[in-house]
Motif scaffolding. Structure first.
Motif, PDB file in Angstrom:
ATOM      1  N   GLY A 147      70.489  23.652  71.543  1.00  0.00           N
ATOM      2  CA  GLY A 147      70.998  22.559  72.346  1.00  0.00           C
ATOM      3  C   GLY A 147      72.474  22.729  72.638  1.00  0.00           C
ATOM      4  N   ASP A 148      73.133  21.633  72.978  1.00  0.00           N
ATOM      5  CA  ASP A 148      74.566  21.628  73.280  1.00  0.00           C
ATOM      6  C   ASP A 148      75.386  21.431  72.002  1.00  0.00           C
ATOM      7  OD1 ASP A 148      73.917  21.806  75.992  1.00  0.00           O
ATOM      8  OD2 ASP A 148      73.949  19.626  76.256  1.00  0.00           O
ATOM      9  N   ARG A 149      76.588  21.966  72.014  1.00  0.00           N
ATOM     10  CA  ARG A 149      77.557  21.785  70.931  1.00  0.00           C
ATOM     11  C   ARG A 149      77.001  22.273  69.592  1.00  0.00           C
ATOM     12  NH1 ARG A 149      81.983  19.412  72.185  1.00  0.00           N
ATOM     13  NH2 ARG A 149      82.438  18.685  70.078  1.00  0.00           N
ATOM     14  N   VAL A 150      76.766  23.581  69.560  1.00  0.00           N
ATOM     15  CA  VAL A 150      76.265  24.229  68.346  1.00  0.00           C
ATOM     16  C   VAL A 150      77.317  25.208  67.841  1.00  0.00           C
ATOM     17  CG1 VAL A 150      74.499  25.748  67.364  1.00  0.00           C
ATOM     18  CG2 VAL A 150      73.849  23.981  69.023  1.00  0.00           C
ATOM     19  N   CYS A 151      77.595  25.133  66.536  1.00  0.00           N
ATOM     20  CA  CYS A 151      78.554  26.031  65.892  1.00  0.00           C
ATOM     21  C   CYS A 151      77.808  26.859  64.862  1.00  0.00           C
ATOM     22  CB  CYS A 151      79.666  25.214  65.224  1.00  0.00           C
ATOM     23  SG  CYS A 151      80.875  26.227  64.338  1.00  0.00           S
ATOM     24  N   ILE A 152      77.875  28.184  64.997  1.00  0.00           N
ATOM     25  CA  ILE A 152      77.183  29.090  64.083  1.00  0.00           C
ATOM     26  C   ILE A 152      78.238  29.920  63.369  1.00  0.00           C
ATOM     27  CG2 ILE A 152      75.333  30.771  63.810  1.00  0.00           C
ATOM     28  CD1 ILE A 152      74.444  29.998  66.677  1.00  0.00           C
ATOM     29  N   ARG A 153      78.372  29.686  62.093  1.00  0.00           N
ATOM     30  CA  ARG A 153      79.436  30.307  61.323  1.00  0.00           C
ATOM     31  C   ARG A 153      79.027  31.661  60.725  1.00  0.00           C
ATOM     32  NH1 ARG A 153      84.656  28.966  62.207  1.00  0.00           N
ATOM     33  NH2 ARG A 153      84.950  26.730  62.349  1.00  0.00           N
ATOM     34  N   THR A 154      79.990  32.318  60.097  1.00  0.00           N
ATOM     35  CA  THR A 154      79.909  33.700  59.646  1.00  0.00           C
ATOM     36  C   THR A 154      78.647  34.033  58.849  1.00  0.00           C
ATOM     37  OG1 THR A 154      82.311  33.672  59.503  1.00  0.00           O
ATOM     38  CG2 THR A 154      81.181  35.474  58.392  1.00  0.00           C
ATOM     39  N   ASN A 155      78.038  35.178  59.192  1.00  0.00           N
ATOM     40  CA  ASN A 155      76.917  35.767  58.446  1.00  0.00           C
ATOM     41  C   ASN A 155      75.680  34.887  58.401  1.00  0.00           C
ATOM     42  OD1 ASN A 155      78.408  38.103  57.846  1.00  0.00           O
ATOM     43  ND2 ASN A 155      79.310  37.141  56.038  1.00  0.00           N
ATOM     44  N   GLY A 192      68.954  21.540  67.568  1.00  0.00           N
ATOM     45  CA  GLY A 192      69.331  20.394  68.382  1.00  0.00           C
ATOM     46  C   GLY A 192      70.775  20.389  68.837  1.00  0.00           C
ATOM     47  N   ASN A 193      71.194  19.258  69.384  1.00  0.00           N
ATOM     48  CA  ASN A 193      72.571  19.062  69.835  1.00  0.00           C
ATOM     49  C   ASN A 193      73.456  18.676  68.653  1.00  0.00           C
ATOM     50  OD1 ASN A 193      71.830  19.338  72.649  1.00  0.00           O
ATOM     51  ND2 ASN A 193      71.011  17.263  72.532  1.00  0.00           N
ATOM     52  N   ASP A 194      74.719  19.096  68.714  1.00  0.00           N
ATOM     53  CA  ASP A 194      75.692  18.733  67.680  1.00  0.00           C
ATOM     54  C   ASP A 194      75.211  19.207  66.306  1.00  0.00           C
ATOM     55  OD1 ASP A 194      77.988  17.507  66.492  1.00  0.00           O
ATOM     56  OD2 ASP A 194      76.806  15.710  66.045  1.00  0.00           O
ATOM     57  N   VAL A 195      75.067  20.525  66.192  1.00  0.00           N
ATOM     58  CA  VAL A 195      74.584  21.132  64.947  1.00  0.00           C
ATOM     59  C   VAL A 195      75.597  22.161  64.453  1.00  0.00           C
ATOM     60  CG1 VAL A 195      72.828  22.630  63.915  1.00  0.00           C
ATOM     61  CG2 VAL A 195      72.144  20.753  65.427  1.00  0.00           C
ATOM     62  N   LEU A 196      75.934  22.057  63.177  1.00  0.00           N
ATOM     63  CA  LEU A 196      76.790  23.034  62.505  1.00  0.00           C
ATOM     64  C   LEU A 196      75.935  23.833  61.535  1.00  0.00           C
ATOM     65  CD1 LEU A 196      79.476  24.302  61.555  1.00  0.00           C
ATOM     66  CD2 LEU A 196      79.730  22.336  60.007  1.00  0.00           C
ATOM     67  N   ILE A 197      75.898  25.152  61.743  1.00  0.00           N
ATOM     68  CA  ILE A 197      75.210  26.055  60.822  1.00  0.00           C
ATOM     69  C   ILE A 197      76.282  26.726  59.973  1.00  0.00           C
ATOM     70  CG2 ILE A 197      73.715  28.074  60.635  1.00  0.00           C
ATOM     71  CD1 ILE A 197      72.469  27.222  63.326  1.00  0.00           C
ATOM     72  N   VAL A 229      65.808  22.246  63.765  1.00  0.00           N
ATOM     73  CA  VAL A 229      66.919  21.456  63.225  1.00  0.00           C
ATOM     74  C   VAL A 229      67.178  20.292  64.174  1.00  0.00           C
ATOM     75  CG1 VAL A 229      69.361  21.457  62.595  1.00  0.00           C
ATOM     76  CG2 VAL A 229      67.942  23.474  62.123  1.00  0.00           C
ATOM     77  N   PRO A 230      67.152  19.058  63.683  1.00  0.00           N
ATOM     78  CA  PRO A 230      67.369  17.899  64.564  1.00  0.00           C
ATOM     79  C   PRO A 230      68.830  17.769  64.992  1.00  0.00           C
ATOM     80  CG  PRO A 230      67.141  17.178  62.295  1.00  0.00           C
ATOM     81  CD  PRO A 230      66.857  18.652  62.292  1.00  0.00           C
ATOM     82  N   ASP A 231      69.063  16.924  65.990  1.00  0.00           N
ATOM     83  CA  ASP A 231      70.422  16.633  66.445  1.00  0.00           C
ATOM     84  C   ASP A 231      71.272  16.118  65.285  1.00  0.00           C
ATOM     85  OD1 ASP A 231      69.381  17.191  68.938  1.00  0.00           O
ATOM     86  OD2 ASP A 231      69.456  15.123  69.668  1.00  0.00           O
ATOM     87  N   HIS A 232      72.573  16.327  65.410  1.00  0.00           N
ATOM     88  CA  HIS A 232      73.560  15.782  64.473  1.00  0.00           C
ATOM     89  C   HIS A 232      73.255  16.210  63.027  1.00  0.00           C
ATOM     90  CE1 HIS A 232      74.622  13.463  67.966  1.00  0.00           C
ATOM     91  NE2 HIS A 232      73.452  12.862  67.960  1.00  0.00           N
ATOM     92  N   THR A 234      79.710  18.558  64.369  1.00  0.00           N
ATOM     93  CA  THR A 234      80.555  19.682  64.763  1.00  0.00           C
ATOM     94  C   THR A 234      82.019  19.301  64.969  1.00  0.00           C
ATOM     95  OG1 THR A 234      79.948  19.326  67.080  1.00  0.00           O
ATOM     96  CG2 THR A 234      78.642  20.928  65.824  1.00  0.00           C
ATOM     97  N   GLU A 235      82.357  18.057  64.651  1.00  0.00           N
ATOM     98  CA  GLU A 235      83.738  17.611  64.823  1.00  0.00           C
ATOM     99  C   GLU A 235      84.674  18.479  63.981  1.00  0.00           C
ATOM    100  OE1 GLU A 235      86.334  13.465  64.747  1.00  0.00           O
ATOM    101  OE2 GLU A 235      84.394  13.564  63.738  1.00  0.00           O
ATOM    102  N   GLY A 236      85.757  18.942  64.589  1.00  0.00           N
ATOM    103  CA  GLY A 236      86.676  19.834  63.901  1.00  0.00           C
ATOM    104  C   GLY A 236      86.311  21.297  64.049  1.00  0.00           C
ATOM    105  N   HIS A 237      85.090  21.553  64.492  1.00  0.00           N
ATOM    106  CA  HIS A 237      84.635  22.925  64.725  1.00  0.00           C
ATOM    107  C   HIS A 237      84.522  23.224  66.213  1.00  0.00           C
ATOM    108  CE1 HIS A 237      83.540  23.614  60.460  1.00  0.00           C
ATOM    109  NE2 HIS A 237      83.264  22.329  60.482  1.00  0.00           N
TER     110      HIS A 237
END
Length: 199
Positions: A138-146, A156-161, A171-174, A191-194
């Motif tokens: 979805g929109d606003r997805v952050c996928i971090r290292t490794n 979903g939208n607004d997801v931090l991995i 994975v559901p939204d938020h 994802t706020e701050g990311h």
């Protein structure tokens, strides 16, 4: 149809309008991430920004003669940086590459707008079972290292991995997804701050 395409101007002219729209948004998106209005010269000369520019040029010229030129440039940059998108053209507006390094994105994966991705990330295909296929984001997805996201799953939208996370389920939204095996934690503005917000 093929004859018409041969004589069509769009076959030979680069799609500058679409490129300008996407790269302008990418510029603002990256500037907001760095809390500035003007990106520093050092960043504009970086391999991360070079990748974004060549990716957008390739993406906007899919189907014309410029496509092959930008595929070659992306391939050359991939040999240096390790970023391999396998000719995927689906990334929506707003792209941040946090740090270059080995990044593999399956050519059939589908992405929304405003993606943050960094080194060591794999977006892959599952070849069998109920998850056979590729991820959709979805929109606003952050996928971090490794981290790895694999199979026919929907993020979903607004997801931090979080870093070092393995995801092979929806994975559901938020949500914040952490660990291996991964756990999902609901969070408003995950994802706020990311991922920055553009006014």
């Amino acid at each position: 149809m093929k004859i018409k395409k041969v004589f069509s101007k769009s076959t030979y002219l680069p799609n500058q309008k679409s490129y300008n729209e996407l790269i302008d948004y990418d510029y603002k998106f990256n500037a907001a991430f760095r809390s500035c209005d003007v990106l520093p010269k050092s960043f504009l000369q970086s391999d991360e920004w070079r990748f974004i520019k060549y990716y957008r040029k390739f993406q906007c010229n899919k189907g014309n003669i410029w496509e092959k030129i930008y595929i070659k440039r992306l391939h050359s940059l991939s040999m240096k940086t390790g970023i391999d998108v396998e000719n995927n053209t689906s990334i929506g507006k707003g792209l941040i590459v946090g740090h270059w390094g080995r990044i593999v994105i399956n050519g059939m994966a589908h992405f929304g707008n405003e993606l943050f991705i960094t080194h060591g990330v794999t977006i892959g295909r599952d070849t069998r079972g109920k998850r056979k296929g590729v991820p959709t984001f979805g929109d606003r997805v952050c996928i971090r290292t490794n981290s790895t996201v694999v199979g026919n799953v929907h993020i979903g939208n607004d997801v931090l991995i979080a870093p070092n996370t393995f995801v092979n389920f929806d994975v559901p939204d938020h949500s914040i997804v952490i660990g291996n095996p991964a756990s999902v934690h609901y969070r408003d503005n995950a994802t706020e701050g990311h991922i920055p917000k553009i006014d």
